[in-house]
Design an enzyme around this catalytic site. Sequence first.
Site, PDB file in Angstrom:
ATOM      1  N   ARG B  18       0.817  -1.216   0.000  1.00  0.00           N
ATOM      2  CA  ARG B  18       0.000   0.000   0.000  1.00  0.00           C
ATOM      3  C   ARG B  18       0.852   1.267   0.000  1.00  0.00           C
ATOM      4  O   ARG B  18       0.561   2.190  -0.762  1.00  0.00           O
ATOM      5  CB  ARG B  18      -0.996  -0.038   1.171  1.00  0.00           C
ATOM      6  CG  ARG B  18      -2.140  -1.035   0.918  1.00  0.00           C
ATOM      7  CD  ARG B  18      -3.035  -1.166   2.131  1.00  0.00           C
ATOM      8  NE  ARG B  18      -2.260  -1.529   3.312  1.00  0.00           N
ATOM      9  CZ  ARG B  18      -2.656  -1.359   4.562  1.00  0.00           C
ATOM     10  NH1 ARG B  18      -3.811  -0.784   4.809  1.00  0.00           N
ATOM     11  NH2 ARG B  18      -1.907  -1.745   5.562  1.00  0.00           N
ATOM     12  N   ASN B  36      -6.926  -2.683   2.153  1.00  0.00           N
ATOM     13  CA  ASN B  36      -6.915  -4.152   2.153  1.00  0.00           C
ATOM     14  C   ASN B  36      -8.340  -4.662   2.290  1.00  0.00           C
ATOM     15  O   ASN B  36      -9.094  -4.166   3.131  1.00  0.00           O
ATOM     16  CB  ASN B  36      -6.124  -4.681   3.358  1.00  0.00           C
ATOM     17  CG  ASN B  36      -4.633  -4.584   3.129  1.00  0.00           C
ATOM     18  OD1 ASN B  36      -4.177  -4.530   1.991  1.00  0.00           O
ATOM     19  ND2 ASN B  36      -3.875  -4.551   4.214  1.00  0.00           N
TER      20      ASN B  36
END
Lengths: 331, 791
Positions: B18, B36
């Site tokens: 990320r 997520n």
Amino acid sequence: LAHGGGGKAMRDLIEDVFTSVFAPPGMEDQARLMDASLLEPGAELAFTTDSFVVSPMEFPGGDIGTISVCGTVNDLAVGGARPLWLSAAFIIEEGVEITTLRQIAASMQKSALEAGVRIVTGDTKVVGKGSGDGVFVTTAGIGVIPPGRRMLAESVRPGDIALVSGVLGDHGAAILAARGDMDLTSDIRSDCQPLNHLIEAVLTAVPDIRAARDATRGGLASALNEVAYAAGVGIEITEADLPLRQEVRGICEILGLDPLYLANEGTLVLFVPPDQAVSALAAMKSVPAGRGARVIGKAVTAHPGTVIMKTVLGGARIVDMLVGEQLPRIC
Amino acid sequence: MNGARLTVRGQVQGVGFRPAVWRLAQDMQLQGDVRNTAEGVVIRIWGEGTQSFPTRLHKALPALARIEELTMEPLETAPPPGFSIVASDAGGAMRASITPDAATCPDCLAEIRNPFERRYRYPFTNCTHCGPRFSIIESAPYDRARTTMAPFDLCEPCEAEYRNPADRRFHAQPIACGRCGPRIWIEKLGRGAVHLEAFSMLDDVDATGGMILNGHIVAIRGLGGVHLTCDATNAAAIVELRRRKGRDGKALALMARDLDLVRHYCEVSNEEAAALSGPEAPIVLLKTKPNRLPDSIAPGLDRLGVMLPYTPFYHMILRRIGRPVIMTSGNPSGQPQCIGNEEVRDRLADIADFACLHDREIANRIDDSVVRIDLGRMRVIRRARGFAPQAITLPEGFSRDHQILAMGSELKNTFCLIKDGQAILSQHMGDLEDAETYLDSERNLSLYTAIYDHSPSLLAVDQHPDYLSTQRGYALADGRPVVEVQHHHAHIAACMAENGRALGAPPVLGIAMDGSGLGEDGTFWGGEFLIADYCGYQRAGCLKPVALPGGTAAIKAPWRNAYAHLMAEMGWSEFAMNFRELPLFEKFNRQFETVSRSTLDSMIRQGRNAPVSSSCGRLFDAAAAIAGLAWEAQAYEGEAAMRFEAAIDRDALSEPDELAYPFSIPLLKGNGLPYIEPLAVWRAMLGDLILKTPAGVMSARFHRGLANVIVAMAARITADTAIDTIALSGGCFQNATLFTLVHQGLERAGKIVLSHGKVPANDGGLSLGQGAIALAITQSANQRAEETSCA
Ligand SMILES: [Fe+3]
Ligand SMILES: [Mg+2]
Ligand SMILES: [Zn+2]
Ligand SMILES: [Zn+2]
């Protein structure tokens, strides 16, 4: 021998070879049975049957007659019953020598006397050559379980101590050697013997035996696995404590067999509460059949259903129940 | 403004994925967010150049990230301001993405070596590009609270790094520093005197190095378990370690501080260097340079297993040790390695003098992986740390709908969970007969089941009823169907699945050169030619079936196989008449003093505990015994074959082809199956023994002869068929010489060859094959049912 057709010849054979040996004259198709122990309130009947096929029929320490009586007597005894009466049925292949049959009958009677049971009924059939393999014997046995006795594999609890009554694998090794086709020379005799007196002796000292097993086919390994599974406990045994004859070890090494799986016909496995292990051991040793008794391990809470052996090399291995023969598992 | 929604699956959680997306979005001046979810990582972007985002993302991937699948769809909604990393949905982390442990990255390494960094000499330094993962996870999803790092509260600086998307440690779950993280100490175990001078060094880490240099045996609690270490140049220490551990001939692994040091002791190719330095940091089997280290490290073998340090702690210890050290698993031989401090004090007190312990618990025991490079490709032999539990995507055609549990083998056990079209192959468990291993694998199976939220509708087991894994499979099934898979079919299916061969592709010829596994006919198979797809197989050829006199005893003692093979055609009287002068004859006679020859003969004749086997492993054992390289019971599985291969005289591999031993291919009586007959080979070998031909030359001739006949058998079976692809599997293909010769021979014959890479060719790969077969069978049964209902 050629008595297949029934009739007088057959009756003579039965009378001559079996009835006259086993019983008070007039052994019948139906026996009428009475024993004082049946009248005790709370007593239970025990009933079992087993068929015996062994090659060779005669081996050091016994013959098919000996095991056919001991096997059924022991089946009753490990369930806590006092064995009383047996039936015996024979399937005889045409051509078997009368002397062989007499020998078998004598062995049966000898073991029956030893165990204190009576062979009270029976049957005989003769089959054509090639339809059998010598003699097959089927015995059934009736015994009485005295009130309050409860010897069941499922009663074993964690902490209980496991004992065996004597050396392991003698019967299996004796049979292998006696077959004569393996060029194995040995003095090993089958351990074939009735165990009911031994069990009674221990019960006198330790009334709450949790469970007893005779380690017959599949050997000690199978007997222990049955208990572990039925009771939902783990069992741990110690290789160094297992009573094994050097000769049995030797035969196993040559043939690549594991003695834990060799059959016994007169070796008892007992589980007793931990505080009674010492008296149980002493009681076993006081009877001839239990002279070689040893503590071999205990039941544990961990790994329920699984038997583990601490090896002499310091490891631990799983001792499981085999489905068939001892097939190699190594890739 | 037009936007796009990307869903990314693969190894994309807990690896700094990320932040990488965040940085890329900043770079490209995009708006949007990243989060997520249970389906994977979802990225929403708005702005100029969204179409080029996937390409640029692939280039910007962090070290440990791996994209399996990326889908992109347009978004009509309005963008949020800026670009942000959104906190995970509740339970949103993808379960199938647990990352293997990874070796210390260069950035972290630089920090622990830099006195001006706050993590200078901190042994638990890690970041999103490296460090522990699988070894510390206790349940899913993967975040700190569910790992063994949970007891350590973050200090302020660590907390700040953890929260900062621009930091390398953003959401690094095991983040730690000297102020807040786990620590290390050294203590004295049961034996040996304390050497104060060692303790007076810089710190306990340095002291550990000092102990090793002083000739002590030290237990080190590492990442996935405990190692036993000693100085690898100190022959006496090695002998002592072997004695205390109860480990006979089996090779010991080494660790050396850097590649230069490795190169001093071993030949290292570029591929081998890359394998050593990769994030998996496995033990790599390297060609030994002669006479530089004691022979007792790997007796009779021509390779050493070497690895580089893979935790900051190992880097720090080895920094001052300019020699390789032994790194063997911390356990009495044959048992799984210890993982807990108390276990070390308890079980290793008689083995190690000192223990270097720490206070971060190891949740999952995981061994060092072992690999080798053959034909330029990494071949995993033991798949554990660094590789497991990385998911293997099943090939095209396999359904995502079924969950299957495959139980694997008896030895080198692994199990395999199939879910969402992915196969999660467990780490190497070991030999199940060992009670510790057995119970440990049971615990591991429950852990995997929980982590991956796995509830199989079907179980797959080996056909051998006595395998403990088979028994466990039936016990677990509890009414669910169980598929029994033939051992070598599973080997071949594992090879096909690993190589992405589609379900429904035409059959391959599978060649399984293996120890032994139960065949469908009740005999033991082990050198098999199977025409196979995932759903079924047909046995098209095999090695000669020969008795194993004594069953397991024959598998362990090579002389029994040599005897069975020689007697299979040539009687004892012929052997005695012609080869009386050979030492081999004498050796047999000595053996017969304890095991009479007629006992052996009757065992073989009557099949009494002498099952018939077409095993390739036993063929090698027989050859090694005849060549004089093995005889009595082996110290470890495969020893005879490994010594036999190691002895090969490399020059003899280029002898004229006529000198390769002459195997032939007659037909089996009864079923007419073509088989590989070694009779003439034994005659040639006995002739070579009379001529006093060196064992290394005989070994070369044997390997070449066997490879030639395998290729010839393949050609014969595939002639007049459309089969163009050959799959190679089975433990004997870990013999590099056999594997290379067969592979090259098949390619020369125009075949496409599939072979193992990240999945072991040995029984460690079996559960993957079992799972793939069970899934294929389920799908085809469902399909048939549908067709019937439609008709
Ligand atoms: Fe295998
Ligand atoms: Mg019975
Ligand atoms: Zn790092
Ligand atoms: Zn900190």
